[in-house]
Structures are given as C-alpha cells and as structure tokens.
Design a protein around this motif. Structure first.
Motif, PDB file in Angstrom:
ATOM      1  N   LEU A 136       0.863  -1.399   0.053  1.00 53.05           N
ATOM      2  CA  LEU A 136       0.004  -0.081   0.120  1.00 53.05           C
ATOM      3  C   LEU A 136       1.141   1.223  -0.136  1.00 53.05           C
ATOM      4  N   PRO A 137       0.361   2.469  -0.639  1.00 53.96           N
ATOM      5  CA  PRO A 137       1.045   3.600  -0.539  1.00 53.96           C
ATOM      6  C   PRO A 137       0.993   4.204   0.789  1.00 53.96           C
ATOM      7  N   ASP A 138       1.933   5.116   1.086  1.00 56.81           N
ATOM      8  CA  ASP A 138       2.050   5.698   2.372  1.00 56.81           C
ATOM      9  C   ASP A 138       0.579   6.429   2.785  1.00 56.81           C
ATOM     10  N   HIS A 139      -0.030   7.280   1.610  1.00 58.54           N
ATOM     11  CA  HIS A 139      -1.265   7.991   1.815  1.00 58.54           C
ATOM     12  C   HIS A 139      -2.455   7.066   2.186  1.00 58.54           C
ATOM     13  N   ALA A 140      -2.219   5.868   1.882  1.00 63.84           N
ATOM     14  CA  ALA A 140      -3.295   4.944   2.411  1.00 63.84           C
ATOM     15  C   ALA A 140      -3.154   4.151   3.768  1.00 63.84           C
ATOM     16  N   ILE A 141      -1.760   4.327   4.262  1.00 61.05           N
ATOM     17  CA  ILE A 141      -1.374   3.628   5.492  1.00 61.05           C
ATOM     18  C   ILE A 141      -1.820   4.814   6.573  1.00 61.05           C
TER      19      ILE A 141
END
Length: 188
Positions: A156-161
C-alpha cells in the motif's frame, strides 16, 4: 490444557524428535490407539493422563512421567528453540499454573536451549524467585511509526496507510487487520 500444550509442541517440532515422550505415551495408552500414521492429538494425551479408571495419585504420577520424558527429549535438541504462547490470559487456570511452576522452572533450570515468549493481557508473575530473574519484560505499546508500517506493508502507498494508523491510534492488531482488509479489497 497441559495436554494440548504438550501435543502442540510435539507436533510442531516433529514427533520423531520426541522418542522418549512417544514411548511413554504409548505405555499409558497400552495399544488402544495406533500412532503409526497419526500425529499425537491432545485428546489422546488426555486419555493417557486423565483416564476415569485411574486414581488421582496415579494420574499425577503419569503426568510427571510424561513431563520427564517430554523435557528429556526437548533437552536433546542441538539448536535453540523459541516457543511462543500468545493470549496467555485465555489459557485454562490449570495450564497457567503448570506454566508458572513446572514449565518455566524446568526451562530455567534444565532447558538452556529453549526460550519462551509469553504474551497477553496477563502474564506470569515475573517476580517468581525461581525463574523471574531470567525474564525480560516488555510492555507492548502502540506502533505509531509511519515508516515502520510502510515497510511492513509495502503493498500500500503511504497515503493509504497514514489515515489507518492515525484512526486506529497505532494499535498493532487493529492496524494490521485494517491493512489486510484494504489490501484484500483490491482498492490499491
């Protein structure tokens, strides 16, 4: 139960690694169960040590014999073994008592090749005079390090985590479950 604990360790490490224990177990069962094609199951161990026709003193004696055989075999391992017990608070009272007395005392005194990790909302009393000096106690706290979670969950990308981490206040189990749910949803 104690029987389930012993069974899990024997099954996980391999029945062939526990010849003394298996032999002792077979003598108690006296041919009523064929182990040739089966793993040792907790209920079969339970039959051996908790038979209704055996008086309590004999049951206790059998349990001690099984312990001795189990510990003898475990002591023979040439490599270090790490045994993890999670959700300790859910163990039966008899299992907790056994772990806090017989098991941890034997690990401390005899089984230098065994390391035990016990986790849960409750744990054994680390002030025990027999084995407590060998314990390290770690309080688990929230994991709010975004970089650590991003490394853990590279799918997952950082902005989703980040919103998951903030919303669940870093609670490891909750964050992990939510990250899995997002990955399995196929949205990323």
């Amino acid at each position: 139960s104690i029987a389930a604990f012993l069974s899990e360790v024997v099954n996980d490490l391999g029945r062939e690694q526990f010849p003394t224990f298996v032999k002792q177990l077979r003598t108690f069962i006296q041919g009523s169960v064929d182990f040739s094609e089966n793993d040792i199951a907790a209920d079969k161990i339970s039959i051996a040590i908790n038979g209704t026709s055996i008086d309590p003193q004999a049951q206790e004696h059998r349990l001690r014999q099984l312990h001795d055989a189990f510990f003898h075999d475990l002591e023979k391992f040439e490599h270090q073994i790490v045994i993890t017990l999670d959700t300790y608070q859910m163990a039966s009272k008899s299992l907790q008592d056994w772990i806090e007395s017989t098991w941890l005392r034997t690990v401390e005194r005899r089984l230098k090749n065994v390391v035990i990790v016990i986790a849960g909302q409750i744990i054994p009393n680390i002030n025990n005079s027999v084995w407590g000096h060998e314990c390290e106690h770690f309080k688990l706290t929230p994991i709010d390090d975004l970089k650590a979670w991003c490394e853990f969950c590279s799918d997952l990308p950082d902005h989703a985590i980040k919103p998951i981490l903030i919303g669940l206040k870093g609670h490891p189990k909750s964050v992990h479950e939510m990250l899995l749910a997002v990955i399995n949803s196929g949205q990323y």
